[in-house]
Motif scaffolding. Structure first.
Motif, PDB file in Angstrom:
ATOM      1  N   ARG A  44      38.053  -4.111 -21.063  1.00  9.20           N
ATOM      2  CA  ARG A  44      37.583  -5.476 -20.789  1.00  9.20           C
ATOM      3  C   ARG A  44      38.769  -6.404 -20.563  1.00  9.20           C
ATOM      4  NH1 ARG A  44      33.807  -6.599 -18.460  1.00  9.20           N
ATOM      5  NH2 ARG A  44      32.245  -5.803 -19.903  1.00  9.20           N
ATOM      6  N   GLN A  45      39.801  -6.290 -21.389  1.00  5.77           N
ATOM      7  CA  GLN A  45      40.940  -7.203 -21.232  1.00  5.77           C
ATOM      8  C   GLN A  45      41.593  -7.019 -19.875  1.00  5.77           C
ATOM      9  OE1 GLN A  45      43.597  -7.978 -24.345  1.00  5.77           O
ATOM     10  NE2 GLN A  45      41.964  -8.437 -25.795  1.00  5.77           N
ATOM     11  N   SER A  97      34.807  -7.351 -12.349  1.00  5.61           N
ATOM     12  CA  SER A  97      33.690  -7.165 -13.282  1.00  5.61           C
ATOM     13  C   SER A  97      33.471  -5.669 -13.467  1.00  5.61           C
ATOM     14  CB  SER A  97      32.431  -7.838 -12.752  1.00  5.61           C
ATOM     15  OG  SER A  97      31.975  -7.128 -11.640  1.00  5.61           O
ATOM     16  N   SER A 133      31.115  -2.699 -16.164  1.00  4.87           N
ATOM     17  CA  SER A 133      30.320  -2.511 -17.379  1.00  4.87           C
ATOM     18  C   SER A 133      30.925  -1.356 -18.174  1.00  4.87           C
ATOM     19  CB  SER A 133      28.847  -2.309 -17.032  1.00  4.87           C
ATOM     20  OG  SER A 133      28.566  -0.959 -16.900  1.00  4.87           O
ATOM     21  N   ALA A 145      33.795  -8.275 -26.128  1.00  6.99           N
ATOM     22  CA  ALA A 145      34.141  -7.646 -24.850  1.00  6.99           C
ATOM     23  C   ALA A 145      32.896  -7.177 -24.095  1.00  6.99           C
ATOM     24  CB  ALA A 145      35.077  -6.465 -25.097  1.00  6.99           C
ATOM     25  N   SER A 146      31.722  -7.525 -24.606  1.00 12.04           N
ATOM     26  CA  SER A 146      30.441  -7.120 -23.994  1.00 12.04           C
ATOM     27  C   SER A 146      30.387  -5.615 -23.728  1.00 12.04           C
ATOM     28  CB  SER A 146      30.192  -7.865 -22.684  1.00 12.04           C
ATOM     29  OG  SER A 146      30.310  -9.241 -22.872  1.00 12.04           O
ATOM     30  N   VAL A 147      30.801  -4.854 -24.705  1.00 14.76           N
ATOM     31  CA  VAL A 147      30.724  -3.391 -24.564  1.00 14.76           C
ATOM     32  C   VAL A 147      29.337  -2.958 -25.033  1.00 14.76           C
ATOM     33  CG1 VAL A 147      31.633  -1.186 -25.426  1.00 14.76           C
ATOM     34  CG2 VAL A 147      33.197  -3.092 -24.960  1.00 14.76           C
TER      35      VAL A 147
END
Ligand SMILES: Cc1cc2nc3c(=O)[nH]c(=O)nc-3n(C[C@H](O)[C@H](O)[C@H](O)COP(=O)(O)OP(=O)(O)OC[C@H]3O[C@@H](n4cnc5c(N)ncnc54)[C@H](O)[C@@H]3O)c2cc1C
Length: 424
Positions: free
Chosen positions: A8-9, A17, A19, A118-120
């Motif tokens: 994410r970083q 973007s 996922s 991190a929206s994991v």
């Protein structure tokens, strides 16, 4: 976990973007972190990356491999990451670093928070059964679901403490992609001896001795504390040497263990001191002297040190191994008997190795061959976009926080490169 956060970083830095999905067979992540350091989690170690490599990784090829990862994501980075989630850490005098709360769970909670930030997407209780190539990407099947992705990071850990979820699935997956899997072997494991130590010794430690293993070739040695257990030996010196002993045991069936109780003195120096003791105190029983004798004294003196004295329970065994009568006094200690006592003090027999149990090791050595993984990115040299990190790889660190640091560092490197696999 560190790999997912690093992806994410890296995406945020580059404005891309993506996922990110973390697949974990347990009902929550970080099961080994929870039990690490006796529930306190020795999360890393003090020092520069160079010092960590030197102290924590004794094999030069492993040091070379881990160098990029430990510089790329050092203990400073790790502590800053934990600090960002409110986990302050404290350093012990020996350099080990723990969460100041003394609670390993705080590290898992911090990573959980970072994963959420991190929206994991996290999928629990689903064991990954296979990973296959699908076009330029991958198809991943768990017991109940399937996933596709452009890149896969394998971070399934080693083989010890299998009840935490580490049963070697990642090794099977890596092998299915043509990776060489070096034989898994115990490391940081206790040693079981053919004859268990007498029950009088169980729980006793010998401080700062030199632990010696001989099987064939040069003896293996490690300086440190030893602990007698009901099955054999443990403690820092035994744990540290266990990997080498396991390898030696595979080569030579009979591996004998010894402790040099006076590692700082050569035999002649120790003999001179025993002679002096005899002259000073001829009527003293040798056994009484041994009971108050500081173990491993510094600077060639029997003055008290912080290493403590020879445990009283060990003295009858020293007398027995030296074939000395229990009531022997210094003035009647003949030359041969003195030599025999000296030999035992310099190589107290601890028995023969029966087993070095892989399952009981804090880590396992062996795993995916390092030469097949790019140390700068953790990308497979065989399969583009497949990354491997952590204990799954064929390295093993010493006790002191080095293994978690290496797992976080290699994970971070894998995650940082998974969006942009580097070409060598
Ligand atoms: C008792 C004990 C104490 C320790 N104490 C310390 C310490 O204080 N300091 C230190 O530095 N090191 C310590 N270690 C070692 C350290 O915990 C490990 O080296 C480190 O956790 C390895 O990290 P990893 O991410 O590679 O693997 P792991 O932490 O083992 O994580 C692998 C994860 O993958 C999951 N998994 C495996 N297969 C599958 C599958 N097929 N599908 C889905 N998920 C899967 C597992 O469930 C697990 O959660 C200790 C180890 C033990 C056993």
């Amino acid at each position: 976990m560190s790999a997912a956060i690093a992806v994410r970083q890296s995406a945020l830095r580059s404005g891309r973007s993506c996922s990110i999905t973390l697949l974990e067979r347990n009902s929550s992540p970080g099961s080994k972190i929870r039990i690490s350091g006796g529930g306190k989690c020795n999360v890393t170690h003090r020092g520069t990356p160079a010092e960590l490599l030197e102290k924590g990784f004794l094999r030069s090829n492993e040091r070379r491999f881990l160098r990029h990862a430990l510089y790329g994501f050092s203990n400073t980075h790790l502590l800053a990451l934990l600090g960002s989630r409110g986990v302050e850490c404290a350093e012990r005098p020996d350099g080990k670093i723990f969460p100041a709360s003394g609670d390993a769970l705080s590290v898992v909670t911090a990573f959980d928070g970072l994963l959420r930030e991190a929206s994991v997407r996290q999928h629990f209780s689903g064991r990954v059964r296979s990973v296959e190539r699908k076009g330029a990407g991958f198809f991943v099947a768990t017991e109940e679901a399937s996933f596709t992705g452009d890149a896969v990071i394998l971070a399934t850990g080693g083989l010890s403490y299998s009840r935490t979820g580490t049963t070697g699935d990642g090794l099977t997956i890596a092998r299915s992609f043509g990776h060489t899997i070096n034989r898994s072997s115990p490391a940081l494991a206790p040693l079981y001896t053919i004859n268990s130590p007498p029950s009088s010794l169980s729980g006793l430690s010998l401080r700062s001795v030199v632990f010696i293993a001989t099987g064939g070739g040069s003896p293996l040695e490690r300086r440190g504390d030893l602990l007698f257990t009901h099955r054999g030996l443990s403690g820092p010196a035994a744990l540290s040497l266990s990997r080498d002993i396991a390898e030696l045991s595979r080569q030579f069936r009979r591996v004998a263990l010894f402790a040099d109780l006076f590692p700082e003195q050569r035999v002649e120096e120790l003999e001179a001191q025993l002679l002096q003791q005899g002259r000073k105190n001829g009527s003293q029983m040798v056994r009484k002297f041994l009971q108050s004798c500081p173990i491993a004294p510094h600077g060639g003196s029997f003055a008290l040190t912080d290493h403590g004295t020879i445990p009283t329970a060990l003295v009858p065994l020293i007398m027995q191994q030296s074939a000395l009568e229990n009531d022997l006094i210094w003035s009647t200690l003949a030359r041969e008997k003195r030599r025999s006592l000296l030999a035992v003090l310099k190589a107290f027999s601890l028995g023969m190795v029966r087993e070095v149990p892989l399952e009981q090791g804090e880590v396992s050595a062996g795993g995916v061959a390092l030469k097949e993984v790019n140390p700068k990115t953790m990308e497979s040299r065989k399969v583009p976009n497949l990354f491997l990190c952590g204990e799954l790889l064929d390295y093993a660190g010493e006790i002191g926080g080095f293994n978690l640091q290496a797992a976080f560092s290699t994970g971070w490197m894998a995650g940082s490169n998974a969006l942009y696999p580097a070409q060598e």
